[in-house]
Enzyme design. Sequence first.
Site, PDB file in Angstrom:
ATOM      1  N   ASP A  43       0.856  -1.181   0.000  1.00 54.02           N
ATOM      2  CA  ASP A  43       0.000   0.000   0.000  1.00 54.02           C
ATOM      3  C   ASP A  43       0.896   1.236   0.000  1.00 54.02           C
ATOM      4  O   ASP A  43       1.799   1.351   0.823  1.00 54.02           O
ATOM      5  CB  ASP A  43      -0.898  -0.016   1.246  1.00 54.02           C
ATOM      6  CG  ASP A  43      -2.274   0.552   0.975  1.00 54.02           C
ATOM      7  OD1 ASP A  43      -2.357   1.622   0.347  1.00 54.02           O
ATOM      8  OD2 ASP A  43      -3.261  -0.071   1.403  1.00 54.02           O
TER       9      ASP A  43
ATOM     10  N   ASP B 128      -2.972   4.691  -2.438  1.00 52.47           N
ATOM     11  CA  ASP B 128      -4.005   5.297  -1.613  1.00 52.47           C
ATOM     12  C   ASP B 128      -4.392   6.693  -2.131  1.00 52.47           C
ATOM     13  O   ASP B 128      -3.502   7.520  -2.386  1.00 52.47           O
ATOM     14  CB  ASP B 128      -3.439   5.414  -0.191  1.00 52.47           C
ATOM     15  CG  ASP B 128      -4.478   5.721   0.847  1.00 52.47           C
ATOM     16  OD1 ASP B 128      -5.361   4.884   1.055  1.00 52.47           O
ATOM     17  OD2 ASP B 128      -4.403   6.812   1.459  1.00 52.47           O
TER      18      ASP B 128
ATOM     19  N   GLU C 157      -6.282   4.059  -6.163  1.00 55.32           N
ATOM     20  CA  GLU C 157      -7.585   4.259  -5.525  1.00 55.32           C
ATOM     21  C   GLU C 157      -8.090   5.626  -5.991  1.00 55.32           C
ATOM     22  O   GLU C 157      -7.567   6.652  -5.594  1.00 55.32           O
ATOM     23  CB  GLU C 157      -7.467   4.229  -4.001  1.00 55.32           C
ATOM     24  CG  GLU C 157      -8.830   4.306  -3.327  1.00 55.32           C
ATOM     25  CD  GLU C 157      -8.785   4.813  -1.885  1.00 55.32           C
ATOM     26  OE1 GLU C 157      -9.759   4.585  -1.161  1.00 55.32           O
ATOM     27  OE2 GLU C 157      -7.794   5.458  -1.486  1.00 55.32           O
TER      28      GLU C 157
ATOM     29  N   HIS D 122     -11.287  -2.579   2.940  1.00 55.20           N
ATOM     30  CA  HIS D 122     -11.319  -2.254   4.373  1.00 55.20           C
ATOM     31  C   HIS D 122     -12.122  -0.989   4.670  1.00 55.20           C
ATOM     32  O   HIS D 122     -12.244  -0.605   5.825  1.00 55.20           O
ATOM     33  CB  HIS D 122      -9.877  -2.081   4.864  1.00 55.20           C
ATOM     34  CG  HIS D 122      -9.190  -0.954   4.171  1.00 55.20           C
ATOM     35  ND1 HIS D 122      -8.868  -0.995   2.817  1.00 55.20           N
ATOM     36  CD2 HIS D 122      -8.814   0.274   4.593  1.00 55.20           C
ATOM     37  CE1 HIS D 122      -8.331   0.151   2.470  1.00 55.20           C
ATOM     38  NE2 HIS D 122      -8.268   0.934   3.522  1.00 55.20           N
ATOM     39  N   ASP D 123     -12.611  -0.309   3.648  1.00 52.84           N
ATOM     40  CA  ASP D 123     -13.377   0.932   3.838  1.00 52.84           C
ATOM     41  C   ASP D 123     -14.870   0.756   3.600  1.00 52.84           C
ATOM     42  O   ASP D 123     -15.639   1.682   3.856  1.00 52.84           O
ATOM     43  CB  ASP D 123     -12.899   2.020   2.859  1.00 52.84           C
ATOM     44  CG  ASP D 123     -11.472   2.465   3.112  1.00 52.84           C
ATOM     45  OD1 ASP D 123     -11.043   2.463   4.277  1.00 52.84           O
ATOM     46  OD2 ASP D 123     -10.790   2.825   2.126  1.00 52.84           O
TER      47      ASP D 123
HETATM   48  C1  GLC Z   1      -7.979   5.616   1.656  1.00 53.36           C
HETATM   49  C2  GLC Z   1      -7.883   4.392   2.522  1.00 53.36           C
HETATM   50  C3  GLC Z   1      -8.566   4.684   3.828  1.00 53.36           C
HETATM   51  C4  GLC Z   1      -7.847   5.827   4.491  1.00 53.36           C
HETATM   52  C5  GLC Z   1      -7.741   7.039   3.573  1.00 53.36           C
HETATM   53  C6  GLC Z   1      -6.711   7.992   4.067  1.00 53.36           C
HETATM   54  O1  GLC Z   1      -9.277   5.910   1.296  1.00 53.36           O
HETATM   55  O2  GLC Z   1      -8.399   3.280   1.868  1.00 53.36           O
HETATM   56  O3  GLC Z   1      -8.612   3.568   4.670  1.00 53.36           O
HETATM   57  O4  GLC Z   1      -8.518   6.187   5.667  1.00 53.36           O
HETATM   58  O5  GLC Z   1      -7.361   6.701   2.274  1.00 53.36           O
HETATM   59  O6  GLC Z   1      -5.434   7.434   3.943  1.00 53.36           O
END
Ligand code: GLC
Length: 540
Positions: free
Chosen positions: A98, A200, A242, A316-317
Site C-alpha cells: 500500500d 491510496d 484508488e 477495508h473501507d
Molecule cells: C484511503 C484508505 C482509507 C484511508 C484514507 C486515508 O481511502 O483506503 O482507509 O482512511 O485513504 O489514507
Amino acid sequence: MLKNWWQEVVVYQIYPRSFKDSNGDGVGDLRGIIEELDYLEKLGIGAIWLSPVYQSPNDDNGYDISDYEAIMTEFGTMEDMDELLAQANQRNIKIVMDLVVNHTSDEHKWFIEAKKGKDNSYRDYYVWADPSIDGRLPNNLPSTFSGPAWEFDEDSGQYYLHLFSKKQPDLNWENPEVRQAVYDMMNFWIDKGIGGFRMDVIDLVGKIPMEGITGNGPELHKYLQEMNQATFGKYDLLTVGETWGATPEIAKLYSNPERHELSMVFQFEHIGLDQQEGKEKWDLKPIDIAELKVALSKWQTELGNEGWNSLFWNNHDVPRIVSRWGNDGKYRIESAKLLAILLHMMKGTPYIYQGEEIGMTNTAISDISEANDIETINMYKERVEKGYSKEEIIASINVKGRDNARRPMAWNGSQNGGFTSGTPWLSLNENYKEINVDQALADPNSVFYTYQKLVQLRKDKPIMVWGDFELVGTADQIFSYYRFYEGEKWLIVTNFSNQEQVFSSDDDMLEVIIENMPTDFSSLKEVTLKPWQAFVVRTN
Ligand code: GLC
Ligand code: CA
C-alpha cells in the site's frame, strides 16, 4: 493489448491488523500472515494487496505513516517482512504494498521538521497557508473525517492542510523534492522484490487547495508519468490507483498502456449506489439492482482496449458485500456465491477482501463505544451536534461504517474465532462460531469452494480474462451478461431476489461451467431461477 500477469491473477487484500494474530497481543501481524499462506495458496490467488504495515501511530490504522521504511512494531520486524516476501514468492504469490503518499503522519520526521518553522528545509514538504484576512481558515475545504481540512499551528501562525485527520498532514506534491523522496522510497521497496503498489487516494496528489481543487488536479497525470519513469516503469509490476473520482474517461488516462501510468484503477461508482446524490455516504437510499447493472456494465464496455478494470465488492473501507447487495440471513451462502460468480465472470482483475471468501457479514453495534474507526467516531460527534438522533446515526454506521470490514477474521469456532489467544483489538462478529475458515474448508458446499473454483477457472479459461462483455436485457431482478472470446460464448445468469424468476435465453444453454445450486433447466432455452440462483453456461 499486451498480456500481463496482473490481468490473469486474482488479488487478495489483507488488512493485517485483523487477519491473524501470532503472539496473543490481540493485533494481527506479519507472522500471522505467514502462518496462513498455505490457506491463501489453496484459494489459488496470485497476489496479496497488503494494507499498510509501516511504522505508524495508528490514528487511521496505518494509513498515517511515520516511517515508510520501517515496519509497525505491533506487526513485527523488517526480517518478518522479508520472510513474508520470500515465503509468498515460493508459492508464486506476489506482495503488492500500500502506497500512502497523499499524506504522512504528523509524527513523520518530515513533518516534525516542517513544524519547526517557516525556514526549515522540510517546511515546503507540506501545504501551509496564512489565515484569511479576517483571521479565519484559509478556505472552507472539508476533511473527509469531519470538520475543516485546515489545522492551525500556533508557533508559525499558519495553517496546514489535512484532507483526512489532523494527524495526516497532506504532502505538497508541487515540491519536486517531495516527489523524489517518494520515488526513492518506492525504489527501496521495489528492490526488495515486491509485486507492485496499491496507491491510496492517489487522485488527490494533484490538488490545488487554495483553488478548492482536491481530486483530479491538472498536474496529476504528469506526476504519475514521472513516477512511472522514476520507479516501477522498468519492471513488470501491478499498480492500482484508488480513485474515488474516476469516470471511464478518466480511468483511461490512468490505465491506457500507451500513457505509461498505472495498470488499473479502483472505480467506486457501484459503491455509491446506496447513497443519496450529492450527500454524504451516511445518507442512505435504498439499493436498486437496475442501477447496479447500469454502473457495472458501463465500466465493462467503456474502457474497451484503452484501459483495464479492477473488480471488487469489498475492501477495508466499505461494508461486507453479502450484507449489502446479498441476503445475509436466510440466503447468505447462496447470495455470497452469486455475488462471487457475478463479479469474477466480468472483465478485469478481481480482488477478494479477507473474509469475503467465506461470506463474512456486517456487524451491528448499538452504541458508539463499540466503534473504533476514526471516520465513524468523528462523524458521530458531528451529527450529534447537528441534532441527528443517536438511533439514526447508529443505523447508518451499521450499514456503512468501516468497522464492518475490519472485524477480525474468523479462523475457527474457538474463542475469538482463533484470530487471537488474547483480547482482540476490535471484537469479532459473534457469528464466528458458524462462519469461519475451518467450517468453510470442511463443507464442500461452502462459499470458499465457489471462490476457489472461480480462481481456478480463470487460470484454465482465457475467456474469463479476455472475453468481451455484453449485458443481456432482462427483468430488473435478474443480472445477466455474455462473454465472447475466439468463437466461444458464455452466458452468466443471476437472480438478485428472494423470489423465483423465469429466465429465457436466446441461445441454447449447453453446458454448465459453474453454479451456486443445482440448476433445473426446463428446456435448452428456459429456466426457473430459485432465489439467489446463479449459473454460467456455455452457449452456441
Ligand atoms: C484511503 C484508505 C482509507 C484511508 C484514507 C486515508 O481511502 O483506503 O482507509 O482512511 O485513504 O489514507
Ligand atoms: Ca500480534
